[in-house]
Enzyme design. Structure first.
Site, PDB file in Angstrom:
ATOM      1  N   TYR A 138      37.825  29.455  48.489  1.00 55.65           N
ATOM      2  CA  TYR A 138      36.537  29.894  49.040  1.00 55.65           C
ATOM      3  C   TYR A 138      36.106  29.047  50.234  1.00 55.65           C
ATOM      4  O   TYR A 138      35.247  29.452  51.005  1.00 55.65           O
ATOM      5  CB  TYR A 138      35.429  29.854  47.984  1.00 55.65           C
ATOM      6  N   LYS A 189      47.785  28.088  37.858  1.00 62.82           N
ATOM      7  CA  LYS A 189      48.862  29.069  38.073  1.00 62.82           C
ATOM      8  C   LYS A 189      50.057  28.253  38.590  1.00 62.82           C
ATOM      9  O   LYS A 189      50.556  28.464  39.698  1.00 62.82           O
ATOM     10  CB  LYS A 189      48.366  30.129  39.077  1.00 62.82           C
ATOM     11  N   ASP A 221      46.477  33.979  34.167  1.00 63.15           N
ATOM     12  CA  ASP A 221      46.620  35.361  33.690  1.00 63.15           C
ATOM     13  C   ASP A 221      46.615  35.397  32.160  1.00 63.15           C
ATOM     14  O   ASP A 221      45.996  36.266  31.542  1.00 63.15           O
ATOM     15  CB  ASP A 221      47.876  36.036  34.270  1.00 63.15           C
ATOM     16  N   ASP A 245      35.538  31.402  38.629  1.00 67.20           N
ATOM     17  CA  ASP A 245      34.602  32.477  38.980  1.00 67.20           C
ATOM     18  C   ASP A 245      34.896  33.705  38.117  1.00 67.20           C
ATOM     19  O   ASP A 245      34.006  34.302  37.492  1.00 67.20           O
ATOM     20  CB  ASP A 245      34.825  32.796  40.478  1.00 67.20           C
ATOM     21  N   ASP A 249      32.898  34.964  34.305  1.00 65.34           N
ATOM     22  CA  ASP A 249      32.251  36.283  34.196  1.00 65.34           C
ATOM     23  C   ASP A 249      32.840  37.068  33.027  1.00 65.34           C
ATOM     24  O   ASP A 249      32.129  37.757  32.301  1.00 65.34           O
ATOM     25  CB  ASP A 249      32.431  37.093  35.486  1.00 65.34           C
TER      26      ASP A 249
END
Ligand code: NAD
Length: 354
Positions: A138, A189, A221, A245, A249
């Site tokens: 980001y 990852k 994942d 992020d 959620d």
């Protein structure tokens, strides 16, 4: 204890008003707080042409903690990027050095029926997700748009973490796990990304200082899958900005409603910005139907994490549990057999319990 109050847009002012009622009720009982409000997000743009006006930033810098509602709305969607309300959030995080985002995902027993998962999978759920907030893809440079060698348009971003950035967030993960069930899952990852390989090395290294905490690693994942398959296996999760992020959620939905979940964003000295995890919900703004509990619980996190007032935080949390046990529900968590109330009535019910 000086608190900057940035209500923001949409449902922000309605839900923040309820948290302020609660804080003022505690103040009557002896909690020493000073509250000062300032425009932020779309409201900041309307007042000063900037989602994070200079005067608002100054107030936030001088305060011990910041309580936020939410920002954004369709009327601001066409603005150039620097003036968009969401840029105000990104900038205040950066300006205040708020690198650690703590998001508890806890299911109240009374709300087990509104979770999207089966009761046996979620009842008793109590996870803390710690998301790094000021680095990663980001913020990484270079980023941009260009034409490639074939003359096609392409966009690119850079995932980047330095060792000190990883170290300090992983430390927060271990410290948090120490106060809970002493299990920390670091999500990355590592099979594909260099950033994640460094992340895992540093996490293992920090882990040598915390032999009491069981450290595990999981690919993002798989973590996304495990959160809906068997979420109770987790205690504390620590991860980077983008993975956090998305996973936080996802975890929020396990608990029934986004309107229930608070968050804290902390700097290196415990100063924090506290806000519900949801946005400004323009679809229900001004209708007295938004759930204020995420914001009220955010103020409880503020009492605990910035002011070290565990017993006052507990009073707020216990009051919330009690109003749920009495059957009060806003529309987002309403079920047959419970009593539907509006935003202000829910705030009043919590105050009455306090
Ligand atoms: P949202 O979280 O605002 O709303 C998603 C859905 O959840 C909507 O149906 C909404 O009505 C519902 N909802 C949200 N909070 C609720 C509450 N307290 N009680 C009951 N229902 C609630 O997300 P969105 O619709 O994607 O975004 C709306 C605006 O909020 C956009 O401008 C977005 O950029 C902004 N946003 C801001 C923040 C922030 O301030 N930190 C975070 C996310 C989105």
């Amino acid at each position: 204890m000086k608190i900057a109050v940035l209500a923001g847009d949409g449902i922000g002012p309605e839900i923040v008003a309820q948290a302020l009622k609660v804080l003022r009720a505690l103040a009557k009982d002896g909690l020493k707080i000073e509250l000062e409000e300032a425009p932020f997000g779309g409201a900041g743009f309307d007042a000063h042409g900037d989602p994070l006006p200079e005067s608002t930033l100054k107030l936030a810098q001088q305060a011990d903690a910041v309580l936020c509602g939410a920002v954004g709305g369709p009327q601001y969607d066409a603005l150039p990027r620097p003036q968009r309300p969401e840029q105000g959030i990104l900038r205040i995080r950066k300006e205040l050095g708020l690198f650690a985002n703590l998001r508890p995902a806890m299911l109240y027993p009374e709300l087990v029926g509104v979770s999207s998962l089966k009761p046996e999978v979620v009842s008793g759920l109590d996870i803390m997700i710690i998301r790094e907030l000021t680095g990663d893809i980001y913020f990484g440079e270079p980023r941009g748009r260009r034409d490639n060698a074939r003359g096609e348009r392409e966009g690119y971003d850079t995932m980047r973490y330095s060792e000190p950035e990883i170290r300090r967030i992983v430390e927060v993960g271990f410290q948090t796990a120490l106060k809970r069930n002493k299990k920390l899952c670091s999500v990355d990852k590592e099979n594909v990304l260099e950033t994640s390989r460094l992340w895992r090395e540093v996490a293992n290294d920090v882990g040598t200082k915390y032999p009491q905490v069981a450290l595990s690693h999981m690919y993002v994942d798989n973590a996304a899958m495990q959160l809906v398959r068997n979420p109770k296996q987790f205690d504390v999760i620590v991860t980077g900005n983008m993975f956090g992020d998305i996973l936080s959620d996802e975890a929020s939905m396990l608990t029934g409603s986004i309107g229930m979940l608070p968050s804290a964003s902390l700097d290196a000295n415990g100063k924090g910005l506290y806000e519900p995890i949801h946005g400004s919900a323009p679809d229900i703004a001004g209708k007295n139907v938004a759930n204020p509990l995420a914001t009220i619980l955010s103020s409880a996190m503020m009492l605990r994490y910035t002011f070290n007032k565990d017993e006052w935080a507990y009073r707020v949390e216990a009051a919330v549990k009690s109003v749920l046990a009495q059957g009060y529900r806003t529309a987002d968590i309403h079920e047959a057999g419970t009593q539907k109330v509006g935003t202000a009535e829910m705030g009043d019910a919590v105050v009455a319990e306090i």
